[in-house]
Write a protein that holds these residues in place. Structure first.
Motif, PDB file in Angstrom:
ATOM      1  N   SER A  21     -13.245   4.487   4.195  1.00  0.00           N
ATOM      2  CA  SER A  21     -12.427   4.588   5.401  1.00  0.00           C
ATOM      3  C   SER A  21     -10.978   4.979   5.125  1.00  0.00           C
ATOM      4  O   SER A  21     -10.235   5.302   6.050  1.00  0.00           O
ATOM      5  CB  SER A  21     -12.458   3.271   6.171  1.00  0.00           C
ATOM      6  N   SER A  22     -10.569   4.998   3.875  1.00  0.00           N
ATOM      7  CA  SER A  22      -9.148   5.227   3.574  1.00  0.00           C
ATOM      8  C   SER A  22      -8.835   6.578   2.935  1.00  0.00           C
ATOM      9  O   SER A  22      -7.667   6.931   2.781  1.00  0.00           O
ATOM     10  CB  SER A  22      -8.627   4.125   2.654  1.00  0.00           C
ATOM     11  N   VAL A  23      -9.877   7.349   2.587  1.00  0.00           N
ATOM     12  CA  VAL A  23      -9.674   8.614   1.870  1.00  0.00           C
ATOM     13  C   VAL A  23     -10.430   9.731   2.581  1.00  0.00           C
ATOM     14  O   VAL A  23     -11.503   9.513   3.134  1.00  0.00           O
ATOM     15  CB  VAL A  23     -10.161   8.472   0.398  1.00  0.00           C
ATOM     16  N   VAL A  24      -9.834  10.928   2.564  1.00  0.00           N
ATOM     17  CA  VAL A  24     -10.491  12.115   3.130  1.00  0.00           C
ATOM     18  C   VAL A  24     -10.560  13.205   2.073  1.00  0.00           C
ATOM     19  O   VAL A  24      -9.780  13.234   1.122  1.00  0.00           O
ATOM     20  CB  VAL A  24      -9.765  12.639   4.395  1.00  0.00           C
ATOM     21  N   TRP A  72      -9.123  15.080  -2.803  1.00  0.00           N
ATOM     22  CA  TRP A  72      -9.125  13.901  -1.939  1.00  0.00           C
ATOM     23  C   TRP A  72      -7.684  13.452  -1.773  1.00  0.00           C
ATOM     24  O   TRP A  72      -6.869  13.581  -2.683  1.00  0.00           O
ATOM     25  CB  TRP A  72      -9.910  12.755  -2.579  1.00  0.00           C
ATOM     26  N   ARG A 121      -6.001   8.939   3.898  1.00  0.00           N
ATOM     27  CA  ARG A 121      -6.047   9.249   5.325  1.00  0.00           C
ATOM     28  C   ARG A 121      -4.667   9.019   5.956  1.00  0.00           C
ATOM     29  O   ARG A 121      -3.954   8.101   5.601  1.00  0.00           O
ATOM     30  CB  ARG A 121      -7.081   8.341   5.982  1.00  0.00           C
ATOM     31  N   ASP A 175      -5.463  12.406  10.997  1.00  0.00           N
ATOM     32  CA  ASP A 175      -6.827  12.754  10.595  1.00  0.00           C
ATOM     33  C   ASP A 175      -7.835  12.301  11.637  1.00  0.00           C
ATOM     34  O   ASP A 175      -7.663  11.264  12.278  1.00  0.00           O
ATOM     35  CB  ASP A 175      -7.186  12.113   9.250  1.00  0.00           C
ATOM     36  N   GLU A 176      -8.899  13.079  11.760  1.00  0.00           N
ATOM     37  CA  GLU A 176     -10.008  12.686  12.620  1.00  0.00           C
ATOM     38  C   GLU A 176     -10.800  11.586  11.925  1.00  0.00           C
ATOM     39  O   GLU A 176     -10.567  11.275  10.768  1.00  0.00           O
ATOM     40  CB  GLU A 176     -10.872  13.910  12.906  1.00  0.00           C
ATOM     41  N   ASP A 177     -11.761  10.996  12.625  1.00  0.00           N
ATOM     42  CA  ASP A 177     -12.516   9.855  12.095  1.00  0.00           C
ATOM     43  C   ASP A 177     -13.544  10.225  11.035  1.00  0.00           C
ATOM     44  O   ASP A 177     -14.213   9.356  10.509  1.00  0.00           O
ATOM     45  CB  ASP A 177     -13.225   9.115  13.240  1.00  0.00           C
ATOM     46  N   ARG A 199     -14.956  12.098   7.339  1.00  0.00           N
ATOM     47  CA  ARG A 199     -14.551  12.059   5.921  1.00  0.00           C
ATOM     48  C   ARG A 199     -13.788  13.321   5.516  1.00  0.00           C
ATOM     49  O   ARG A 199     -12.933  13.282   4.636  1.00  0.00           O
ATOM     50  CB  ARG A 199     -15.801  11.877   5.066  1.00  0.00           C
ATOM     51  N   ASP A 200     -14.086  14.462   6.133  1.00  0.00           N
ATOM     52  CA  ASP A 200     -13.421  15.713   5.799  1.00  0.00           C
ATOM     53  C   ASP A 200     -12.134  15.862   6.601  1.00  0.00           C
ATOM     54  O   ASP A 200     -12.078  15.500   7.777  1.00  0.00           O
ATOM     55  CB  ASP A 200     -14.322  16.908   6.086  1.00  0.00           C
ATOM     56  N   ALA A 201     -11.113  16.430   5.969  1.00  0.00           N
ATOM     57  CA  ALA A 201      -9.833  16.677   6.629  1.00  0.00           C
ATOM     58  C   ALA A 201      -9.569  18.170   6.678  1.00  0.00           C
ATOM     59  O   ALA A 201     -10.153  18.940   5.907  1.00  0.00           O
ATOM     60  CB  ALA A 201      -8.716  15.966   5.897  1.00  0.00           C
TER      61      ALA A 201
END
Length: 88
Positions: A62-65, A73, A76, A80-82, A84-86
């Motif tokens: 939940s803390s990294v994208v 990586w 977040r 950022d959207e919810d 995993r990818d940013a």
């Protein structure tokens, strides 16, 4: 060095630097003669194997994208959207 220790190393590098590039992880594994933790992608490049990626994801889901265009990586941010990818 096993899958979990590599994932923990990845997390520590991310904690220290604020971002972590896939190429740096690949270089680390090659230099430490752990090529069995890598795989070849469809373009013929070495990338991090799924077991290592899964262990890393469990540490920070939940803390990294993942920033796909630049293959790294980062932590977040509120924009950022919810997922995993940013975008960058």
């Amino acid at each position: 060095m096993d899958i979990q220790s590599v994932a923990l190393w990845m997390q520590s590098m991310l904690d220290t630097d604020g971002c972590l590039y896939q190429d740096d992880v690949v270089d680390f594994l090659v230099k430490n003669q752990k090529e069995e933790l890598l795989r070849e992608n469809t373009d013929g490049n070495l990338v991090i194997g799924r077991p290592v990626l899964n262990a890393f994801k469990k540490l920070n889901e939940s803390s990294v994208v993942w920033v796909k265009p630049d293959k790294y990586w980062r932590f977040r941010v509120p924009e950022d959207e919810d997922r995993r990818d940013a975008r960058g």
